[in-house]
Enzyme design. Structure first.
Site, PDB file in Angstrom:
ATOM      1  NE  ARG A 241      28.651  35.088  41.694  1.00 24.72           N
ATOM      2  CZ  ARG A 241      29.678  34.065  41.738  1.00 24.72           C
ATOM      3  NH1 ARG A 241      30.644  34.031  40.646  1.00 24.72           N
ATOM      4  NH2 ARG A 241      29.507  33.019  42.645  1.00 24.72           N
TER       5      ARG A 241
ATOM      6  CG  HIS B  80      33.867  33.153  43.670  1.00 19.02           C
ATOM      7  ND1 HIS B  80      33.291  34.301  43.655  1.00 19.02           N
ATOM      8  CD2 HIS B  80      34.316  32.972  42.232  1.00 19.02           C
ATOM      9  CE1 HIS B  80      33.141  35.088  42.454  1.00 19.02           C
ATOM     10  NE2 HIS B  80      34.117  34.464  41.641  1.00 19.02           N
TER      11      HIS B  80
ATOM     12  CG  HIS C  31      36.647  31.065  39.198  1.00 25.92           C
ATOM     13  ND1 HIS C  31      35.613  31.158  38.530  1.00 25.92           N
ATOM     14  CD2 HIS C  31      36.683  32.586  39.628  1.00 25.92           C
ATOM     15  CE1 HIS C  31      34.669  32.435  38.634  1.00 25.92           C
ATOM     16  NE2 HIS C  31      35.567  33.250  39.230  1.00 25.92           N
TER      17      HIS C  31
END
Ligand SMILES: [Fe+3]
Lengths: 184, 234
Positions: free
Chosen positions: B151, B154, B156
């Site tokens: 991934r 990032h 959330h």
């Protein structure tokens, strides 16, 4: 008409939200011994009929008089009808709340008492939205505009089932009994 | 024409997106059923400061010592469909630590936990709709979706907006991540422009000299037609 801005798109909640999003007593909108408390429980299952153990379920509802704790309600309620719980190792969730009253529908005609539900989980790229209706509201359910708008064969997926003192509302993400999910 | 108070603008990923394997048994197979918006949809919970503690916005100050990693300031504005600030709005975030590890029992990657970093934050937007977090840049992490799956880094985000319909859970990315072409979650957003709006930008003005890099990211929540417009239509 001014064009509205395009909203920020959704992304999955993923499997790792548990240390951030669940709130203490997130499923207790009222104390279990509060007068009129109703207990709603259910299980989230996937297309293989396996429990979804990493979902987050939220409810939003009016108070027993049919008013929401929001400025757009003509008589805003003091009862914040919001709950949020993660599913447990059995895919189960529990809410203790008050049964909402009827609320006005889009054309002014009343809607049967219901809770609005959001479901988030790993494997869901966007929030799913459904509703919980009450099994003892046979007449109100029969004239509810939203229930009327869904295929009769699938209507039962939106109505909780009375099991003794609790209301059971299972959420089937897929399968024969796939729950109705709305484009809100 | 769409006369719903909060028009539905299709920006979200589809439920069925085979490249993200977990959608296979979880994404509903039947089409979503249209729902005429009523008071139930145009209201929603309004949360502000009552859910936020004094250190909740500073993820580097929640333990006895400094977390490992590149300090960053993460800031931006929460806007409605007309570009107006959404004030007093609860913003909740969670993220991996600098090594790409979540404080979560299900995270079985080999990276180490950081005793000085939990990775959960909350704040409330100000009168300009602005949120601001102090944190560390999360690391990329591996997952089981496909062989050699990573991934992109990032954070959330979770927001309520002003109504049930404006509820949003999403992820914010960092500029120029080499993993973008390989990430099915990022690529599940159908429209190129919408997808690119998930990426923050480096913001020199938001940096703190000798301390933290700044990244800016604005969030647009589902917009509502103004009442005058509705009466013109009527
Ligand atoms: Fe993540």
């Amino acid at each position: 008409m001014t064009e509205l801005l395009r909203p920020t798109p959704s992304q999955t909640i993923g499997p790792f939200f548990h240390f951030a999003l669940p709130w203490t007593d997130g499923g207790l909108l009222v104390a279990p011994d509060a007068p009129g408390a109703v207990h709603i429980t259910g299980q989230v299952t996937d297309g293989a009929d396996q429990p979804v153990i990493d979902a987050l379920v939220e409810i939003w509802q009016a108070d027993p008089a049919g008013h929401y704790a929001h400025p757009d309600d003509p008589e805003p309620s003091a009862f914040v009808g919001f709950g949020r719980v993660p599913t447990d190792a059995g895919g189960r969730f529990d809410f203790t709340t008050l049964k909402p009253g009827p609320v006005p529908g889009p054309s002014g005609s009343p809607q049967a008492p219901h809770l609005s539900v959001s479901v988030f989980a790993r494997g869901l790229l966007a929030r799913l939205s459904t509703r919980i209706y009450f099994p003892d509201e046979i007449e109100a359910n029969a004239s509810d505009p939203v229930l009327a708008s869904v295929p009769p064969a699938r209507r039962a997926t939106l109505v909780a089932v009375a099991e003794g003192d609790v209301l059971r509302f299972d959420i089937h993400l897929q399968g024969e009994m796939e729950t109705i999910f709305f484009a809100v | 024409m769409n006369s719903a108070p909060y028009p539905r603008i299709e920006v979200d990923p589809p439920n069925d997106y085979p490249l993200y394997r977990s959608t296979g048994l979880r994404g509903p197979k039947r089409p979503l059923v249209p729902l005429a918006q009523s008071l139930s949809e145009i209201t929603g919970p309004v949360f502000g400061h009552e859910r936020v503690g004094p250190l909740d916005h500073d993820l580097t100050a929640q333990h006895g010592g400094d977390p490992i990693g590149q300090r960053i300031i993460l800031t931006g504005r929460v806007l409605d469909g007309d570009g107006r600030p959404v004030r007093g709005q609860l913003v909740e975030i969670w993220q991996a630590n600098a090594g790409g590890k979540y404080r979560h029992p299900v995270d079985d990657t080999s990276a180490a936990l950081d005793p000085n970093f939990s990775g959960a934050g909350r704040c409330v937007t100000d009168d300009d709709g602005r949120y601001r977090f102090v944190t560390v840049k999360p690391g990329a992490y591996t997952w089981q979706n496909h062989p050699n799956a990573w991934r992109p880094a990032h954070v959330h985000f979770s927001l309520f907006g002003t109504a049930f319909v404006s509820r949003l859970v999403t992820q914010m990315y960092f500029p120029d991540d080499p993993l973008f072409p390989y990430d099915p979650i990022y690529n599940s957003v159908p429209d190129d422009g919408d997808r690119h709006r998930l990426i923050s930008r480096f913001d020199l003005d938001a940096t703190i000299p000798a301390e933290a890099l700044g990244f800016s990211w604005d969030i647009v929540l589902r917009g509502r037609h103004a009442t005058p417009f509705e009466s013109q239509e009527g």
